[in-house]
Design a protein around this motif. Structure first.
Motif: not given
Length: 823
Positions: A299-328
């Motif tokens: 009931e208290y899951n907050a789903a917030m999917p994001v559509r990514l359009t264009g050429r994707l750098d999966a490694r940069a995306l993973g680094r960004a997610l890790r940086a966010i969890t490090t920051r918060h």
């Protein structure tokens, strides 16, 4: 209705008081003959030969058709004014002003430099003793006739208008406007200068003038809270939120600030030691308790999917997610119960962020496969004690199309946090994809610091005062029972779905204008419409609904991810069939009072007011209303429709996740360009999709009806859609269809008894009664009832067990001319 005409040159006289013969010139799409109305913006040539009593029209003249086909000369096209990028015909504004019965003559001009440039109206009263109407009344009057940008900001009463020797209004000789006589708007006092800077920062503007109106600049409740927070921080004074709505200009608010003595200012949020036990916030505590009652609930899951359009750098995306969890820190926090059974926050160290990839691009239906994965992710449970409280998976839809399935538990996030997360994800991804370092400034405090601050500041004395307000505000409130398709289940289901709709930009603009005229916010107007909808459905003139408040009334919390949001309950009084504007005023006062008492955690309000636990419904209210403005939170560049970064080659866009019904109904409205998008999130245990779609249509229709004018009474606001009206008026009331030549049921029974007296009429528990026998029994009882006075319009109470006697009694009452009332 009036229509503007631009005349190139005169080809024929137009006798005074009449409309001459007009012919279209050039490639315009409109034309008029012999006084017939022509459409706006058409260009015309008329006959040049003038006679007595006629007017010679020349190139650039402006005129309009009046009712009855008369032409009215409005001046020269060269008189056009320009303000905020719009070109304004002063004659059109002046003509609209003079339609007001208390205005005899009018002229408009532009005053002020740079960002303080505004349209000023000069008004001559129709009766010198009567004066001119108030500015608020005139704005409402004009917005029914003109577009918003054509409505003057200032109205100044004058005894007469200066004219040139040729008889035209001399705009250069018009006096200073009322707001200029007190001194130049740009001459700010030191206090006003600081306030103007606060407004500019909060509203995202380059410059704000002393006379600018907070609401007209786009301010709303959420931004108002931020302004009050910054005033508290800079000036060291506490002023009520209502002050900003009652004194909405910098100059007016500066007087309030300067007259407020420093008092008990809310302390700042500061960092606490991580060596001590970190308490949960009040909101976290309630969700942790509910998780203990129902482990594994989504009931208290907050789903917030994001559509990514264009050429994707999966490694940069993973680094960004890790940086966010490090920051918060809150995203790597676990809620762990100690030996005493009391939970606390346990913050884990920064760690790699797993990002699994699911490739559906080669499947038969990648879109359906993506939706299925998102739906499964939305209901996958979190373990609050084991963590983590955030997870992500990358879905590859096509080579240049991906969806990031991103979910966070509500104990670590809220809607504002979702916007922060998307904004930071866009900024970090762009930097890492370009090989740049982390561009985000460090955070001074974390969510755990806020939880400790909340526990320190919200003392029993403060909470008791706020609770007393809510006890009084909600005393005697009725339960909002809405008609549903299915009975309410014993235990509330979280299964939900969503039915959407849209509101045209023109309707949305009129609703915003009503808000400005009423000294309210767009949120208040939209909530008022929703209250009308709930009143119609429930038959009540006293309705309750929950609303969210960001609860970030400290500057330190504005950039934090975490569970800050609080819930308030607004109570709308619809009694007396008030005009929509009057109801808006009631909602405005209730909302402002609620905002002033928003610090009481909803969890404590539930504990104090909810008698017992009813697992079939949410406590205190069952309908939730939320509105998201375009600038409703931080990081809008990355939070809304599209976001990317310098050189990233990628666009990020939030998409709607699976619907989880936390309430019976959730009414949602949000800004979408110039218009509004909306929807109804509903419990599928109570409502069918067709019903929810019909509700969405009713809400959209009510919004259009309310936008037509604030003076209309609630009973005059249409709710049913055009298709429903056609069905009711024509489809179900087709009087052309022949009426079957039948009487009442008792007459049909008598006819059958005459035709087939021995046929079986009633069967019950092995017994059978023929039509002839049934008719005789009902006839004897009908005769007795007539002797007792039963006749037309009489109501007869009927209390019998199921069986042949019940059928005979019903027929007897009908034969006597009465109606039966089952007891």
């Amino acid at each position: 209705m009036t229509r503007m005409l631009v005349l190139d040159r005169c080809l024929r006289p137009v006798p005074a008081g009449q409309a001459g013969e007009l012919f279209m010139a050039g490639t315009g799409v409109a034309r008029g003959y012999g006084g017939r109305p022509a459409l706006t913006a058409a260009r015309f040539i008329a006959d040049p030969f003038a006679g007595d009593g006629s007017r010679m029209y020349r190139t650039g003249d402006r005129a309009r058709w009046r009712e009855g086909g008369q032409l009215e000369f409005l001046g020269w096209a060269e008189d056009q004014l320009e303000i905020r990028g719009y070109r304004i015909e002063p004659g059109e504004v002046e003509a609209a002003l003079t339609e007001h019965p208390r205005i005899g003559a009018a002229a408009v001009a532009v005053r002020g430099p740079g960002p303080q440039r505004r349209l000023v109206a000069y008004l001559v009263p129709a009766a010198p003793a009567g004066g001119v109407p108030s500015g608020r009344e005139l704005r409402g009057f004009l917005r029914e006739r003109l577009q918003d940008f054509m409505v003057p900001s200032v109205f100044t009463e004058v005894a007469g208008l200066p004219v040139t020797p040729g008889g035209k209004v001399d705009r250069a000789a018009l006096p200073a406007a009322d707001d200029e006589r007190a001194g130049p708007a740009g001459a700010l006092t030191p206090g006003e200068e600081v306030l103007a800077a606060i407004w500019a920062q909060t509203l995202g503007l380059d410059e704000v003038g002393a006379l600018d109106n907070f609401l007209e600049l786009g301010g709303h409740s959420l931004l108002a809270v931020q302004v009050i927070s910054r005033i508290r921080e800079v000036f060291g004074v506490e002023i009520p939120l209502a002050a900003l709505f009652d004194q909405p200009t910098v100059r007016e608010l500066a007087v309030v600030v300067e007259s407020s003595a420093p008092g008990a200012v809310v302390p700042a949020v500061t960092a606490v030691s991580r060596d001590e036990r970190l308490q949960l916030s009040f909101a976290q505590q309630r969700l942790w308790f509910l998780d203990q009652l129902e482990p594994g609930s989504a009931e208290y899951n907050a789903a917030m999917p994001v559509r990514l359009t264009g050429r994707l750098d999966a490694r940069a995306l993973g680094r960004a997610l890790r940086a966010i969890t490090t920051r918060h820190e809150v995203l790597r926090t676990r809620l762990v119960a100690g030996p005493d059974g009391v939970a606390s926050q346990v913050i884990g160290p920064p760690a790699p962020f797993p990002l699994p990839v699911a490739d559906v691009s080669g499947g038969r239906d990648p879109v359906a496969a993506t939706d299925a994965l998102l739906a499964a992710d939305a209901v996958a449970p979190f373990d609050l004690a084991a963590g983590p409280l955030i997870r992500a998976a990358l879905i590859r839809v096509a080579a240049d199309d991906h969806v990031l399935a991103l979910s966070v538990h509500h104990v670590a996030s809220d809607e504002w946090s979702g916007r922060i997360l998307r904004h930071e994800l866009a900024a970090l991804y762009a930097a890492f994809a370009a090989g740049d370092p982390d561009p985000l400034p460090p955070l001074q405090v974390q969510y755990a610091d806020f939880a400790a601050w909340q526990r320190r500041w919200l003392t029993e004395e403060i909470l008791a005062g706020q609770l007393a307000y809510w006890r009084e505000q909600l005393a005697g409130a009725p339960v909002l029972e809405l008609p549903a398709d299915h009975p309410r289940p014993p235990a509330r289901s979280t299964a939900g779905a969503y039915a959407g709709f849209s509101v045209a930009a023109e309707t949305a603009a009129r609703l915003r204008a009503i808000a400005r005229d009423g000294g309210a916010t767009t949120f208040m107007v939209l909530f008022t419409v929703c209250a009308v909808l709930l009143g119609r459905y429930s038959g009540l003139d006293d309705v309750l609904a929950g609303i969210p408040v960001a609860n970030r009334n400290r500057p330190e919390t504005e950039d934090l991810i975490g569970f800050f949001v609080n819930t308030l309950i607004l109570r709308a009084d619809l009694s007396g069939d008030p005009a929509f504007g009057e109801l808006l005023g009631r909602v405005r006062e209730t909302a402002l009072a609620g905002y002033a008492h928003q610090d009481l955690p909803f969890e404590q309000l539930v504990d104090a007011l909810a008698s017992g636990r009813d697992r079939s419904r949410t406590p205190l209210f069952q309908v939730f209303f939320s509105y998201v403005a375009e600038d409703g939170g931080p990081g809008q560049a990355g939070a809304g429709g599209g976001a990317g970064g310098r050189g990233s080659g990628l666009t990020l866009k939030a998409v709607r996740g699976g619907a989880v019904a936390k309430f019976d109904l959730r009414l949602i409205l949000e800004e979408d360009g110039g218009g509004l998008t909306g929807g109804i999130e509903y419990s599928t245990a109570l409502y069918e999709r067709a019903t929810a779609e019909r509700m969405a249509g009713h809400l959209a229709t009510l919004l259009e009806a309310a936008a037509a004018g604030a003076r209309r009474p609630l009973s005059g606001l249409a709710m049913i859609t055009a298709a429903e009206r056609d069905l009711l008026v024509r489809g179900w009331n087709d009087t052309a269809a022949p009426v079957p030549p039948v009487g009442g049921v008792h007459e049909l029974v008598a006819a059958t008894a005459a035709r087939a007296p021995d046929a079986v009429a009633v069967v019950f528990s092995g017994r059978s009664v023929t039509y002839a026998a049934l008719l005789r029994r009902s006839a004897r009882l009908a005769s007795r009832l007539r002797d007792l006075g039963v006749g037309a319009e009489a109501i007869v109470g009927l209390c019998l067990e199921r069986g042949p006697d019940l059928v005979a009694a019903i027929l007897a009452i009908w034969r006597a001319g009465g109606a039966y009332l089952p007891l």
